[in-house]
Design a protein around this motif. Sequence first.
Motif, short mmCIF file in Angstrom:
data_model
loop_
_atom_site.label_atom_id
_atom_site.label_comp_id
_atom_site.label_asym_id
_atom_site.label_seq_id
_atom_site.Cartn_x
_atom_site.Cartn_y
_atom_site.Cartn_z
N MET A 124 8.50 54.40 47.82
CA MET A 124 8.23 55.60 47.03
C MET A 124 9.37 56.51 47.26
SD MET A 124 4.50 57.61 47.00
CE MET A 124 4.77 58.59 48.27
N HIS A 125 10.43 56.40 46.87
CA HIS A 125 11.32 57.29 47.20
C HIS A 125 12.17 57.63 45.94
CE1 HIS A 125 11.50 57.16 51.52
NE2 HIS A 125 11.17 55.68 51.41
N GLY A 126 12.70 58.78 45.78
CA GLY A 126 13.65 59.34 44.57
C GLY A 126 13.28 59.92 43.59
N LEU A 127 13.90 60.73 43.07
CA LEU A 127 13.77 61.65 41.61
C LEU A 127 14.97 61.02 40.76
CD1 LEU A 127 12.96 65.14 43.20
CD2 LEU A 127 11.22 63.08 42.59
N PHE B 292 7.74 53.23 39.40
CA PHE B 292 7.67 53.24 37.97
C PHE B 292 8.28 54.46 37.37
CE2 PHE B 292 3.41 50.97 39.35
CZ PHE B 292 4.10 49.99 39.00
N THR B 293 8.10 55.84 37.98
CA THR B 293 8.62 56.74 37.37
C THR B 293 10.13 56.91 37.18
OG1 THR B 293 8.89 57.85 39.36
CG2 THR B 293 6.84 58.22 37.97
N LEU B 294 10.94 56.04 37.85
CA LEU B 294 12.39 55.98 37.54
C LEU B 294 12.87 54.92 36.79
CD1 LEU B 294 13.25 57.02 41.14
CD2 LEU B 294 13.17 58.52 39.18
N LEU B 295 11.78 53.89 36.35
CA LEU B 295 12.40 52.69 35.78
C LEU B 295 13.17 53.07 34.51
CD1 LEU B 295 9.28 50.46 35.93
CD2 LEU B 295 11.54 49.90 36.86
#
Length: 259
Positions: A12-15, A44-47
């Motif tokens: 759970m890392h990264g924007l 998932f948000t960065l896929l």
Amino acid sequence: MRPIMVAGNWKMHGLSADAQHLTQSILDAGLEPTVPEVVLFPPFTLLHTVSQVAKGTALRWGGQNLFWENQGAYTGEISGSMLRDMGCRYVLVGHSERRQLFGETDAVVLRKAQAALHTGLIPVICVGETGDERQEGKTNAVLRRQIEALTPVLEHQGGGHQPHLVLAYEPVWAIGTGLTATPEQAEEAHAFIRSLVAEHTPALAKKLLILYGGSVKANNAAALFAAEDIDGGLVGGASLQAGEFIQICRAAHSVGRGV
Ligand SMILES: O=C(CO)COP(=O)(O)O
């Protein structure tokens, strides 16, 4: 000869900006296109961001988890077909953090692995013992229980080509602790896992990729990847630093196992 793989589990890392930068840096390193196979597991948000940067390249990506149903009233869950829609080829299943923090049992892990295969994703299924289990001499018993729970999916593999399934040995005591298993400890566990798979499906055991995960870093990767039954790494913390991750990929490349 089995191919070699290096996977980065970003947890759970990264924007978005981090994902863009990290993915682009890996591509800019000009790694050999397919040796190793390099796979990123962003949140998932960065896929979408990763897929936009990496599409058309040899870099692959996948989800860190999935739910076994394809769609429906399951608030907060993500299905295999949704991951496929994001261009994923792989999905992590049964990571120890899912097992320990979110109560995923062996039965849940099996169901998720089956759902992944059903939607055409390659599950990277994680197994491994805790520190207490190792100290109590239970490592092999835990691995046997976790692998035997996967029998229904293992039995369906083993045909002519590269299996649609990857295992990862991640001793829980080595995850995020800086305490890497020695190449000897890791090789012993990997060989044992391979022998368990061979009990059911000998043809699969020879071809199955078994990745090692647990404090893999640039300075220990080459020694781990040189071991006979270690087919690459599932990298956590070090996969968030482009330079470190690229060096780990180079260490895998130097082992010289092509696809
Ligand atoms: O859990 C891991 C990869 O899935 C390993 O994490 P670390 O490399 O941070 O120990």
